[in-house]
Design a protein around this motif. Structure first.
Motif, PDB file in Angstrom:
ATOM      1  N   GLY A  30       0.787  -1.233   0.000  1.00 27.21           N
ATOM      2  CA  GLY A  30       0.000   0.000   0.000  1.00 27.21           C
ATOM      3  C   GLY A  30       0.814   1.275   0.000  1.00 27.21           C
ATOM      4  O   GLY A  30       1.833   1.371  -0.666  1.00 27.21           O
ATOM      5  N   CYS A  31       0.416   2.243   0.828  1.00 33.55           N
ATOM      6  CA  CYS A  31       0.903   3.626   0.733  1.00 33.55           C
ATOM      7  C   CYS A  31       2.259   3.831   1.389  1.00 33.55           C
ATOM      8  O   CYS A  31       2.765   2.981   2.108  1.00 33.55           O
ATOM      9  CB  CYS A  31      -0.115   4.567   1.380  1.00 33.55           C
ATOM     10  N   HIS A  68      -5.680  -1.641   3.317  1.00 35.47           N
ATOM     11  CA  HIS A  68      -7.119  -1.966   3.301  1.00 35.47           C
ATOM     12  C   HIS A  68      -7.845  -1.203   2.217  1.00 35.47           C
ATOM     13  O   HIS A  68      -9.076  -1.262   2.109  1.00 35.47           O
ATOM     14  CB  HIS A  68      -7.707  -1.615   4.665  1.00 35.47           C
ATOM     15  N   ILE A  69      -7.110  -0.487   1.371  1.00 36.99           N
ATOM     16  CA  ILE A  69      -7.761   0.456   0.439  1.00 36.99           C
ATOM     17  C   ILE A  69      -8.636  -0.258  -0.582  1.00 36.99           C
ATOM     18  O   ILE A  69      -9.719   0.223  -0.921  1.00 36.99           O
ATOM     19  CB  ILE A  69      -6.696   1.337  -0.245  1.00 36.99           C
ATOM     20  N   ALA A  97       0.020  -6.733  10.463  1.00 43.04           N
ATOM     21  CA  ALA A  97       0.004  -5.341  10.930  1.00 43.04           C
ATOM     22  C   ALA A  97      -0.709  -4.478   9.887  1.00 43.04           C
ATOM     23  O   ALA A  97      -1.195  -4.993   8.884  1.00 43.04           O
ATOM     24  CB  ALA A  97       1.444  -4.855  11.129  1.00 43.04           C
ATOM     25  N   GLY A  98      -0.803  -3.162  10.144  1.00 51.21           N
ATOM     26  CA  GLY A  98      -1.370  -2.261   9.148  1.00 51.21           C
ATOM     27  C   GLY A  98      -2.884  -2.163   9.203  1.00 51.21           C
ATOM     28  O   GLY A  98      -3.536  -2.578  10.169  1.00 51.21           O
ATOM     29  N   CYS A  99      -3.465  -1.626   8.144  1.00 54.31           N
ATOM     30  CA  CYS A  99      -4.886  -1.259   8.151  1.00 54.31           C
ATOM     31  C   CYS A  99      -5.853  -2.433   8.124  1.00 54.31           C
ATOM     32  O   CYS A  99      -6.947  -2.332   8.697  1.00 54.31           O
ATOM     33  CB  CYS A  99      -5.163  -0.274   7.017  1.00 54.31           C
ATOM     34  N   VAL A 100      -5.489  -3.565   7.518  1.00 53.16           N
ATOM     35  CA  VAL A 100      -6.385  -4.735   7.583  1.00 53.16           C
ATOM     36  C   VAL A 100      -6.416  -5.262   9.006  1.00 53.16           C
ATOM     37  O   VAL A 100      -7.462  -5.645   9.527  1.00 53.16           O
ATOM     38  CB  VAL A 100      -5.938  -5.836   6.596  1.00 53.16           C
ATOM     39  N   ALA A 101      -5.260  -5.241   9.690  1.00 53.30           N
ATOM     40  CA  ALA A 101      -5.209  -5.674  11.091  1.00 53.30           C
ATOM     41  C   ALA A 101      -6.146  -4.802  11.925  1.00 53.30           C
ATOM     42  O   ALA A 101      -6.921  -5.308  12.751  1.00 53.30           O
ATOM     43  CB  ALA A 101      -3.775  -5.561  11.618  1.00 53.30           C
ATOM     44  N   GLN A 223      -1.782  11.265   5.886  1.00 49.57           N
ATOM     45  CA  GLN A 223      -2.950  11.002   5.065  1.00 49.57           C
ATOM     46  C   GLN A 223      -3.506  12.335   4.589  1.00 49.57           C
ATOM     47  O   GLN A 223      -4.102  12.441   3.534  1.00 49.57           O
ATOM     48  CB  GLN A 223      -4.021  10.261   5.854  1.00 49.57           C
ATOM     49  N   ASN A 224      -3.293  13.349   5.435  1.00 50.66           N
ATOM     50  CA  ASN A 224      -3.659  14.730   5.102  1.00 50.66           C
ATOM     51  C   ASN A 224      -2.521  15.616   5.550  1.00 50.66           C
ATOM     52  O   ASN A 224      -2.669  16.434   6.448  1.00 50.66           O
ATOM     53  CB  ASN A 224      -4.911  15.112   5.869  1.00 50.66           C
TER      54      ASN A 224
END
Ligand code: SF4
Length: 466
Positions: A30-31, A68-69, A97-101, A223-224
């Motif tokens: 991902g990012c 998770h995008i 780890a990360g957003c899916v976690a 992210q922003n």
């Protein structure tokens, strides 16, 4: 730091559960923020005395740092977990780890009992404890996973070790995390939490550690990212431009970049920074997603096509040679042919040096996933093709406009040909250079002599080195 986004192949040896893992391998998907987190996890485990394994086959702890995008990214996590099982039936300690976690938590352990650790992006500073807990679970014969998807108030950063010497001349530095925008298609506010800005002084210290470790270019991440605010050493309130100005005074740091920005947080101060701060590279990644105000409203982007173009116009007046980059989603629920035409119109008006474009992917838990009028995959494919054809034409045209320019290239890696090196121009283009005597990490003057679709050829002139 071992890191790759390649697909994982079956493994062949077993870990020593008694003593706990000693060799780690991190794969980040991902990012860039995930890449940054993956690097910090590695530095933390190394500070604990663990070794970076050259490949996953050699590791007894494998960390899948997930994204998770898009749906495909989640499905891939489970197939990669499955492939960690070895021919002899054993497996390394597995951490997700990360957003899916963060998004799936316990569900991962239920669906994939071979997983030992599930840790969210705001809790990975507790990996050493989770590894210990997982080791105890294994020794006790328990199939229970060690899970931590907490979003602690005191951010993880305080618990992470000082940056180690970096393998590359360019590095990422996360300055802001989370998002309060709640675009209706996006999971980030749910997986990364509310917007937080890291303290000014901590960022200056981390940047200094990176530069002391040989880094010449720093990309500020968030992210922003342009929502970042802080208080400097004199107690003054600062926006991102204030941080960039401070970092630009750092000897040894030659280049500064930042990503990813939101149009509504592009302040006049930040736009002026592109005119006034020479070390701030003439490159701006500013996603817009659609050119249709009706779709932008349904996406909750809280800006219009016209307000976006007005910002672009201001930025171009501030820095006429700026390379503009964007993000686009085709096939958002309810998108008509007219809406899509509006997207092509904004691309023509903005004129991108490069851009990323994706088919809409419904994410569980986001408002858009439950919206009426989901678009068929065939229409999405057809629209994505037309959009990418236009974007590729613009990218080639931009690259062609820089042919003949004399500029600087930061050399980042070996090229395919003997004596060839590859680096980045200020406009984030890949440039191939034959440069006798030059090394990775050198900043060299180059004349851009020819342009291809995705990279340029340069003629080396002189060594610069800040
Ligand atoms: S601004 Fe970006 S990170 Fe935030 S919700 Fe929208 S798309 Fe997601």
């Amino acid at each position: 730091m071992n890191q790759s986004t390649d697909t994982l192949a079956p493994l062949s040896s077993a870990p020593e559960a008694e003593d706990g893992p000693s060799r780690y391998f991190v794969t980040s998907f991902g990012c860039q923020m995930n890449v940054y987190d993956g690097e910090r996890m590695g530095e933390m485990l190394a500070a604990q005395g663990m070794q970076a394994a050259a490949s996953r086959e050699d590791a007894d702890l494998v960390i899948l740092n997930t994204c998770h995008i898009r749906e495909k990214a989640v499905a891939r996590v489970y197939s990669d977990i499955g492939r960690l099982k070895r021919d002899d039936g054993s497996k390394p300690m597995i951490a997700v780890a990360g957003c899916v976690a963060q998004a799936e938590g316990e569900e991962i352990a239920r669906r994939a009992p071979s997983v030992d650790i599930v840790v969210g992006p705001q809790a990975y500073h507790r990996l050493p404890q989770l590894i210990e807990q997982a080791r105890h679970n294994t020794l006790a014969g328990s199939k229970k996973a060690a899970i931590d998807t907490d979003m602690p108030a005191v951010t993880k950063f305080a618990a992470l070790p000082v940056r180690a010497k970096q393998p590359r001349p360019s590095a990422f530095l996360t300055v802001q995390e989370g998002c309060d925008k709640f675009c209706t298609y996006c999971v980030v506010p749910y997986t990364r939490g509310a917007e937080i800005s890291r303290p000014f002084a901590d960022l200056v210290d981390e940047a200094k550690a990176l530069v002391d470790g040989g880094v010449k270019e720093i990309t500020l991440l968030g992210q922003n990212v342009n929502a970042w605010t802080g208080t400097d050493a004199k107690g003054r309130h600062q926006g991102l431009e204030g941080l960039i100005e401070q970092l630009a005074e750092m000897p040894g740091l030659a280049r500064i970049r930042y990503t990813t920005s939101h149009p509504n947080d592009m302040t006049d101060g930040l736009i002026a920074a592109h005119r006034d701060i020479a070390k701030l590279m003439p490159y701006l990644h500013l996603p817009v997603q659609s050119g249709s105000d009706r779709i932008l409203k349904a996406m909750n982007r809280s800006h219009t096509a016209a307000s976006y173009l007005a910002i672009i116009d201001k930025v171009r007046r501030s820095r006429p040679d700026i390379a503009l980059s964007g993000d686009f989603i085709v096939g958002f629920p309810g998108e008509t042919e007219a809406d899509f035409e509006a997207t092509l119109d904004i691309v023509r008006a903005a004129n991108y040096a490069q851009a990323y474009s994706f088919k809409y992917s419904p994410r569980p838990g986001t408002p858009a996933a439950d919206m009426e009028d989901q678009i068929s995959p065939e229409i999405m494919d057809e629209r994505l093709q037309r959009l990418q054809d236009l974007l590729n034409t613009q990218q080639q045209a931009f690259n062609q406009t820089t042919v003949g320019e004399r500029t600087q290239v930061l050399l980042e890696r070996q090229g395919r040909k003997p004596g060839q090196l590859v680096g980045k121009s200020p406009w984030l283009q890949s440039v191939h250079v034959m440069a006798d005597g030059a090394r990775i990490g050198d900043l060299i003057d180059v004349e851009l002599v020819s342009a291809g679709p995705n990279s340029l050829e340069g003629r080396a002139l002189t060594l610069v080195n800040a």
